[in-house]
Write a protein that holds these residues in place. Structure first.
Motif, PDB file in Angstrom:
ATOM      1  N   GLY A   1      76.184  48.550  11.919  1.00  0.00           N
ATOM      2  CA  GLY A   1      75.052  48.420  10.998  1.00  0.00           C
ATOM      3  C   GLY A   1      74.883  49.689  10.198  1.00  0.00           C
ATOM      4  N   HIS A   2      74.095  49.626   9.135  1.00  0.00           N
ATOM      5  CA  HIS A   2      73.920  50.785   8.249  1.00  0.00           C
ATOM      6  C   HIS A   2      72.942  51.764   8.892  1.00  0.00           C
ATOM      7  CE1 HIS A   2      76.238  48.577   5.381  1.00  0.00           C
ATOM      8  NE2 HIS A   2      75.408  47.558   5.454  1.00  0.00           N
ATOM      9  N   ASN A   3      73.507  52.793   9.506  1.00  0.00           N
ATOM     10  CA  ASN A   3      72.733  53.661  10.377  1.00  0.00           C
ATOM     11  C   ASN A   3      72.588  55.095   9.864  1.00  0.00           C
ATOM     12  OD1 ASN A   3      71.519  53.914  13.173  1.00  0.00           O
ATOM     13  ND2 ASN A   3      73.029  55.531  13.254  1.00  0.00           N
ATOM     14  N   GLU A   4      73.416  55.463   8.903  1.00  0.00           N
ATOM     15  CA  GLU A   4      73.376  56.825   8.392  1.00  0.00           C
ATOM     16  C   GLU A   4      72.321  56.973   7.279  1.00  0.00           C
ATOM     17  OE1 GLU A   4      75.162  59.810   9.077  1.00  0.00           O
ATOM     18  OE2 GLU A   4      75.435  58.693  10.930  1.00  0.00           O
ATOM     19  N   PRO A   5      71.838  58.197   7.040  1.00  0.00           N
ATOM     20  CA  PRO A   5      70.851  58.404   5.970  1.00  0.00           C
ATOM     21  C   PRO A   5      71.332  57.931   4.602  1.00  0.00           C
ATOM     22  CG  PRO A   5      70.938  60.323   7.388  1.00  0.00           C
ATOM     23  CD  PRO A   5      72.059  59.417   7.821  1.00  0.00           C
ATOM     24  N   ASN A   6      72.654  57.971   4.373  1.00  0.00           N
ATOM     25  CA  ASN A   6      73.181  57.518   3.087  1.00  0.00           C
ATOM     26  C   ASN A   6      73.497  56.023   3.070  1.00  0.00           C
ATOM     27  OD1 ASN A   6      75.468  57.328   4.644  1.00  0.00           O
ATOM     28  ND2 ASN A   6      76.714  58.723   3.443  1.00  0.00           N
ATOM     29  N   GLY A   7      73.202  55.335   4.177  1.00  0.00           N
ATOM     30  CA  GLY A   7      73.408  53.900   4.231  1.00  0.00           C
ATOM     31  C   GLY A   7      74.724  53.466   4.829  1.00  0.00           C
ATOM     32  N   ASP A   8      75.621  54.410   5.117  1.00  0.00           N
ATOM     33  CA  ASP A   8      76.905  54.062   5.719  1.00  0.00           C
ATOM     34  C   ASP A   8      76.720  53.656   7.182  1.00  0.00           C
ATOM     35  OD1 ASP A   8      78.341  54.519   3.442  1.00  0.00           O
ATOM     36  OD2 ASP A   8      79.011  56.529   4.008  1.00  0.00           O
ATOM     37  N   ASP A   9      77.761  52.993   7.722  1.00  0.00           N
ATOM     38  CA  ASP A   9      77.722  52.635   9.137  1.00  0.00           C
ATOM     39  C   ASP A   9      78.587  53.577   9.970  1.00  0.00           C
ATOM     40  OD1 ASP A   9      80.153  51.807   8.250  1.00  0.00           O
ATOM     41  OD2 ASP A   9      80.049  49.793   9.087  1.00  0.00           O
TER      42      ASP A   9
ATOM     43  N   LYS B   1      71.395  55.207  19.721  1.00  0.00           N
ATOM     44  CA  LYS B   1      70.295  54.584  20.445  1.00  0.00           C
ATOM     45  C   LYS B   1      69.335  53.899  19.484  1.00  0.00           C
ATOM     46  CE  LYS B   1      68.727  56.498  24.230  1.00  0.00           C
ATOM     47  NZ  LYS B   1      68.144  57.440  25.220  1.00  0.00           N
ATOM     48  N   GLN B   2      69.229  54.443  18.246  1.00  0.00           N
ATOM     49  CA  GLN B   2      68.349  53.828  17.256  1.00  0.00           C
ATOM     50  C   GLN B   2      68.830  52.424  16.897  1.00  0.00           C
ATOM     51  OE1 GLN B   2      69.725  56.858  17.079  1.00  0.00           O
ATOM     52  NE2 GLN B   2      68.341  58.368  16.152  1.00  0.00           N
ATOM     53  N   LEU B   3      70.135  52.281  16.686  1.00  0.00           N
ATOM     54  CA  LEU B   3      70.670  50.974  16.320  1.00  0.00           C
ATOM     55  C   LEU B   3      70.716  50.032  17.518  1.00  0.00           C
ATOM     56  CD1 LEU B   3      71.763  49.366  13.954  1.00  0.00           C
ATOM     57  CD2 LEU B   3      74.048  50.128  14.564  1.00  0.00           C
ATOM     58  N   LEU B   4      70.885  50.600  18.702  1.00  0.00           N
ATOM     59  CA  LEU B   4      70.945  49.784  19.910  1.00  0.00           C
ATOM     60  C   LEU B   4      69.658  48.983  20.098  1.00  0.00           C
ATOM     61  CD1 LEU B   4      72.640  49.102  22.433  1.00  0.00           C
ATOM     62  CD2 LEU B   4      71.517  51.038  23.579  1.00  0.00           C
ATOM     63  N   GLU B   5      68.530  49.533  19.622  1.00  0.00           N
ATOM     64  CA  GLU B   5      67.248  48.845  19.740  1.00  0.00           C
ATOM     65  C   GLU B   5      67.241  47.507  19.004  1.00  0.00           C
ATOM     66  OE1 GLU B   5      64.321  51.525  18.318  1.00  0.00           O
ATOM     67  OE2 GLU B   5      64.526  52.944  19.990  1.00  0.00           O
ATOM     68  N   HIS B   6      68.151  47.348  18.047  1.00  0.00           N
ATOM     69  CA  HIS B   6      68.205  46.116  17.250  1.00  0.00           C
ATOM     70  C   HIS B   6      69.427  45.270  17.604  1.00  0.00           C
ATOM     71  CE1 HIS B   6      65.029  47.867  14.799  1.00  0.00           C
ATOM     72  NE2 HIS B   6      65.756  48.971  14.728  1.00  0.00           N
ATOM     73  N   SER B   7      70.058  45.579  18.711  1.00  0.00           N
ATOM     74  CA  SER B   7      71.264  44.866  19.121  1.00  0.00           C
ATOM     75  C   SER B   7      71.046  44.192  20.473  1.00  0.00           C
ATOM     76  CB  SER B   7      72.446  45.838  19.224  1.00  0.00           C
ATOM     77  OG  SER B   7      73.557  45.229  19.837  1.00  0.00           O
ATOM     78  N   THR B   8      71.673  43.024  20.666  1.00  0.00           N
ATOM     79  CA  THR B   8      71.576  42.348  21.962  1.00  0.00           C
ATOM     80  C   THR B   8      72.303  43.113  23.057  1.00  0.00           C
ATOM     81  OG1 THR B   8      73.518  40.988  21.423  1.00  0.00           O
ATOM     82  CG2 THR B   8      71.340  40.066  20.921  1.00  0.00           C
ATOM     83  N   GLN B   9      73.120  44.088  22.662  1.00  0.00           N
ATOM     84  CA  GLN B   9      73.829  44.881  23.670  1.00  0.00           C
ATOM     85  C   GLN B   9      72.873  45.689  24.536  1.00  0.00           C
ATOM     86  OE1 GLN B   9      77.453  44.512  23.883  1.00  0.00           O
ATOM     87  NE2 GLN B   9      76.523  42.834  22.740  1.00  0.00           N
ATOM     88  N   GLN B  10      71.669  45.908  24.058  1.00  0.00           N
ATOM     89  CA  GLN B  10      70.678  46.675  24.823  1.00  0.00           C
ATOM     90  C   GLN B  10      70.327  46.014  26.156  1.00  0.00           C
ATOM     91  OE1 GLN B  10      66.428  46.312  23.473  1.00  0.00           O
ATOM     92  NE2 GLN B  10      67.379  45.269  21.720  1.00  0.00           N
ATOM     93  N   TYR B  11      70.592  44.725  26.294  1.00  0.00           N
ATOM     94  CA  TYR B  11      70.263  44.018  27.532  1.00  0.00           C
ATOM     95  C   TYR B  11      71.358  44.143  28.593  1.00  0.00           C
ATOM     96  CZ  TYR B  11      66.904  42.031  24.281  1.00  0.00           C
ATOM     97  OH  TYR B  11      65.915  41.883  23.334  1.00  0.00           O
ATOM     98  N   LYS B  12      72.513  44.682  28.216  1.00  0.00           N
ATOM     99  CA  LYS B  12      73.607  44.859  29.171  1.00  0.00           C
ATOM    100  C   LYS B  12      73.451  46.194  29.891  1.00  0.00           C
ATOM    101  CE  LYS B  12      77.680  43.867  27.450  1.00  0.00           C
ATOM    102  NZ  LYS B  12      78.799  43.797  26.468  1.00  0.00           N
ATOM    103  N   THR B  13      73.740  46.212  31.185  1.00  0.00           N
ATOM    104  CA  THR B  13      73.520  47.419  31.984  1.00  0.00           C
ATOM    105  C   THR B  13      74.372  48.598  31.529  1.00  0.00           C
ATOM    106  OG1 THR B  13      75.105  46.559  33.608  1.00  0.00           O
ATOM    107  CG2 THR B  13      72.773  46.180  34.044  1.00  0.00           C
TER     108      THR B  13
END
Length: 229
Positions: A108-116, A188-200
């Motif tokens: 996802g686009h996670n960098e300040p300039n919009g890059d992933d 960790k910021q992007l993980l909050e919006h991903s279903t991967q956060q539910y995996k241990t």
């Protein structure tokens, strides 16, 4: 005739130089028995990995590889991750360097300039320890998951139930569990919006790069531009 002979001699000299085998040099040492070699001119070419104890000699990059120039600390042995000069992804091995696969940054686009992915000029260091990779940049900390799979999403597992913001219940099923461990780098910021956060294996991640003590390998890659000249 003298001019003709001179021209022919020059052509033969050029041909001889072109046919010369590219130099091979060690560009990184993990320890006393594991290292990376670059085969090519002007610090660009094939990259080879060698583990003398395990008898492994494999090729992570086949051409056009240029060394990663930032701080590089890598005591991990089973999980090996190698960045390149552009730092736009890695080649990763999860079997001590026998086989290699490409991985990417956060999807996802996670960098300040919009890059992933992090621009190369923003990267500060890359550390791989305890079979987990950590890429530190000026703005973010990218990391791979912990080195195991959540048993709930393995074949025959019950899956993982979770709820959407509107209360709708969903299930992360074994047939579509998402990325395998170590095969994507996320913040960790992007993980909050991903279903991967539910995996241990994506839970309880650190907020900073773990401290590495007693590392005997190199802390940077090295390359001689004039090798073979």
């Amino acid at each position: 005739m003298k001019k003709l002979y001179s021209a022919l001699a020059a052509l033969l000299l050029v041909a001889g130089c072109q046919a010369k085998e590219p130099p091979t040099q060690v560009v990184y040492r993990f320890d006393d028995h594991r290292y990376l070699e670059l085969k090519g001119w002007d610090c660009e070419g094939e990259l080879w990995y060698t583990d003398m104890q395990k008898g492994i000699h494999s090729q992570p990059f086949f051409q056009f590889y240029r060394i990663f120039t930032k701080k590089f600390i890598h005591p991990s042995q089973r999980y090996i991750a190698i960045p390149d000069w552009e730092v736009d992804g890695f080649m990763v091995s999860k079997d001590y360097g026998k086989t290699w696969r490409p991985v990417g940054f956060a999807p996802g686009h996670n960098e300040p300039n919009g890059d992933d992915y992090a621009p190369a000029e923003d990267v500060l260091s890359f550390t791989v320890v305890n079979d987990q990779g950590f890429l530190k940049t000026k703005h973010r900390l990218y990391m791979s998951s912990k080195p195991f799979e959540d048993p709930r999403v393995l074949a025959g597992g019950p899956g993982i139930s979770y709820k959407l913001d509107d209360g709708t219940e969903q299930v992360l099923e074994a047939r579509s569990p998402g990325w395998a461990w170590g095969m994507v780098y996320m913040t960790k910021q992007l993980l909050e919006h991903s279903t991967q956060q539910y995996k241990t294996n994506w839970q309880g991640l650190p907020d900073k790069v773990p401290e590495v003590k007693g590392y005997t390998g190199w802390d940077h890659m090295r390359c001689d531009m004039d090798a073979g000249r």
